[in-house]
Design an enzyme around this catalytic site. Structure first.
Site, PDB file in Angstrom:
ATOM      1  N   SER A  67       0.791  -1.232   0.000  1.00  0.00           N
ATOM      2  CA  SER A  67       0.000   0.000   0.000  1.00  0.00           C
ATOM      3  C   SER A  67       0.817   1.273   0.000  1.00  0.00           C
ATOM      4  O   SER A  67       0.258   2.360  -0.194  1.00  0.00           O
ATOM      5  CB  SER A  67      -0.950   0.012   1.207  1.00  0.00           C
ATOM      6  OG  SER A  67      -2.031  -0.860   0.982  1.00  0.00           O
ATOM      7  N   LYS A  70       0.468   3.445  -2.979  1.00  0.00           N
ATOM      8  CA  LYS A  70      -0.658   4.375  -3.098  1.00  0.00           C
ATOM      9  C   LYS A  70      -0.207   5.836  -2.984  1.00  0.00           C
ATOM     10  O   LYS A  70      -0.866   6.737  -3.503  1.00  0.00           O
ATOM     11  CB  LYS A  70      -1.705   4.060  -2.026  1.00  0.00           C
ATOM     12  CG  LYS A  70      -2.323   2.676  -2.159  1.00  0.00           C
ATOM     13  CD  LYS A  70      -3.200   2.339  -0.959  1.00  0.00           C
ATOM     14  CE  LYS A  70      -3.754   0.926  -1.047  1.00  0.00           C
ATOM     15  NZ  LYS A  70      -4.562   0.545   0.126  1.00  0.00           N
ATOM     16  N   TYR A 194      -3.786  -2.092 -10.405  1.00  0.00           N
ATOM     17  CA  TYR A 194      -3.679  -1.904  -8.948  1.00  0.00           C
ATOM     18  C   TYR A 194      -2.838  -3.006  -8.298  1.00  0.00           C
ATOM     19  O   TYR A 194      -1.917  -2.730  -7.518  1.00  0.00           O
ATOM     20  CB  TYR A 194      -5.087  -1.871  -8.350  1.00  0.00           C
ATOM     21  CG  TYR A 194      -5.137  -1.853  -6.844  1.00  0.00           C
ATOM     22  CD1 TYR A 194      -4.847  -0.693  -6.129  1.00  0.00           C
ATOM     23  CD2 TYR A 194      -5.491  -3.001  -6.132  1.00  0.00           C
ATOM     24  CE1 TYR A 194      -4.910  -0.678  -4.744  1.00  0.00           C
ATOM     25  CE2 TYR A 194      -5.558  -2.991  -4.751  1.00  0.00           C
ATOM     26  CZ  TYR A 194      -5.262  -1.828  -4.059  1.00  0.00           C
ATOM     27  OH  TYR A 194      -5.321  -1.824  -2.679  1.00  0.00           O
ATOM     28  N   TYR A 242      -4.458   3.409   8.340  1.00  0.00           N
ATOM     29  CA  TYR A 242      -5.805   2.849   8.460  1.00  0.00           C
ATOM     30  C   TYR A 242      -6.378   3.158   9.842  1.00  0.00           C
ATOM     31  O   TYR A 242      -6.261   4.267  10.341  1.00  0.00           O
ATOM     32  CB  TYR A 242      -5.786   1.349   8.150  1.00  0.00           C
ATOM     33  CG  TYR A 242      -5.162   1.025   6.824  1.00  0.00           C
ATOM     34  CD1 TYR A 242      -5.664   1.563   5.639  1.00  0.00           C
ATOM     35  CD2 TYR A 242      -4.038   0.204   6.734  1.00  0.00           C
ATOM     36  CE1 TYR A 242      -5.080   1.272   4.408  1.00  0.00           C
ATOM     37  CE2 TYR A 242      -3.452  -0.083   5.510  1.00  0.00           C
ATOM     38  CZ  TYR A 242      -3.987   0.455   4.356  1.00  0.00           C
ATOM     39  OH  TYR A 242      -3.396   0.172   3.151  1.00  0.00           O
ATOM     40  N   VAL A 260       1.078  -3.666   3.926  1.00  0.00           N
ATOM     41  CA  VAL A 260       1.038  -4.989   4.534  1.00  0.00           C
ATOM     42  C   VAL A 260       2.257  -5.836   4.159  1.00  0.00           C
ATOM     43  O   VAL A 260       2.400  -6.964   4.633  1.00  0.00           O
ATOM     44  CB  VAL A 260      -0.263  -5.750   4.203  1.00  0.00           C
ATOM     45  CG1 VAL A 260      -1.462  -5.032   4.773  1.00  0.00           C
ATOM     46  CG2 VAL A 260      -0.407  -5.976   2.704  1.00  0.00           C
TER      47      VAL A 260
END
Length: 309
Positions: A67, A70, A194, A242, A260
């Site tokens: 992630s 991103k 993605y 998160y 992760v």
């Protein structure tokens, strides 16, 4: 942050401390290729504003950034679409887990922020408007290599394939986005892109260098506009971990994004870009020992943006 010898001493003591931990967290076992990564790995790397880089531990071992990619796709999307992007994705923390379909339904197809999975899928979709998946991935990879000043960065195809095999919730998110009219490309094309950018493999040292532009240190020239840097750092501060973002802000106090793959990219504006990698996640999906290491570094180097002393 101090001179090189002082930073080296701090990093050495931190690695020694976290290396003694009995509970190192759990790898992301829902992605096959990440399930068996050795949790004994641990690395820290710091790029400071004067151009120096200090690394310690397993800093030359590549891993999947997941992630953290991103951040890079958001940077590209803001450069291309500017504030128009915020019509498709929000800028608020989410109380739901990062891959929640319920959260997307509650917000009528507008993801809470670009760092939850649905938000990152929308950002990826926005990049596909001008090219095919292959062209878009080439653009993302070029951006990351340029930011890191390193062409030896690649996409791990095995990890991408593993994510696709187990990415059922991401497929459901993509179809929900499509149903709400917030996905312009075919679900398979957007998700394929993605999965592949999440599977970018980097070392701890490479990832720290790639984050220099977020600290306002851009050796190769301007990467993105200062206004977009401010936006990204703000979102990293509020949404980068998160449901654990508040805890990270409380304990560490600097903008950061986790993945992760068990790494964290942390930014001290105008001062440093920092990466820590320690396989093993906490209950929120963030590196357990990575958080502990950054907490120690923040305290010893006085990095928290909330500190008044």
């Amino acid at each position: 942050m101090g001179d090189k010898s002082r930073i080296e001493a701090i990093l050495g003591k931190i690695l020694e401390a976290v290396g003694q931990a009995d509970d190192r967290g759990r790898p992301a076992d829902y992605i096959e290729q990440l399930a068996y990564v050795d949790t004994r790995y641990c690395a820290l790397s710091v790029c400071v504003a004067n151009g120096s880089q200090i690394s310690a531990g397993d800093h030359a071992t590549p891993f999947s950034i997941q992630s953290i990619s991103k951040v890079f796709t958001l940077a590209i999307a803001l450069g291309r679409h500017g504030n128009q992007l915020w019509h498709r994705v929000g800028r608020e923390p989410s109380n739901y887990v990062f891959n929640s379909a319920q959260a997307l339904e509650t917000r009528a197809g507008i993801p809470a922020n670009p760092f939850v999975n649905s938000g990152a899928i929308v950002v990826t979709d926005s990049l596909l408007v001008s090219g095919s998946p292959r062209e878009t991935l080439a653009e993302i990879l070029h951006f990351v290599r340029y930011a890191a000043s390193d062409d030896d960065i690649f996409i791990d195809g095995a990890v991408a394939a593993s994510e696709k095999r187990t990415g059922h919730k991401n497929f459901s998110l993509a179809h929900l986005l499509r149903a709400y009219g917030n996905l312009t490309q075919e679900c398979d094309e957007t998700l394929g892109t993605y999965f592949h950018h999440c599977a970018i493999a980097m070392t701890c040292a490479q990832l720290a260098r790639s984050g220099r532009f977020l600290a306002g240190v851009q050796p190769g020239g301007t990467v993105i506009a200062p206004t977009h840097l401010r936006s990204i750092n703000a979102l990293m501060s509020t949404c980068g971990h998160y449901n654990g973002s508040g805890e990270f802000a409380f304990r560490v106090g600097i903008p950061a994004k986790s993945g992760v793959g068990s790494s964290i990219l942390a930014i001290v504006p105008r001062r440093a870009s920092i990466t820590v990698w320690s396989p093993g996640l906490d209950d929120y999906g963030n590196s357990k020992l990575g958080l502990a290491a950054l907490e120690m570094l923040s305290e010893r180097a006085k990095l928290s943006m909330f500190a008044v002393d």
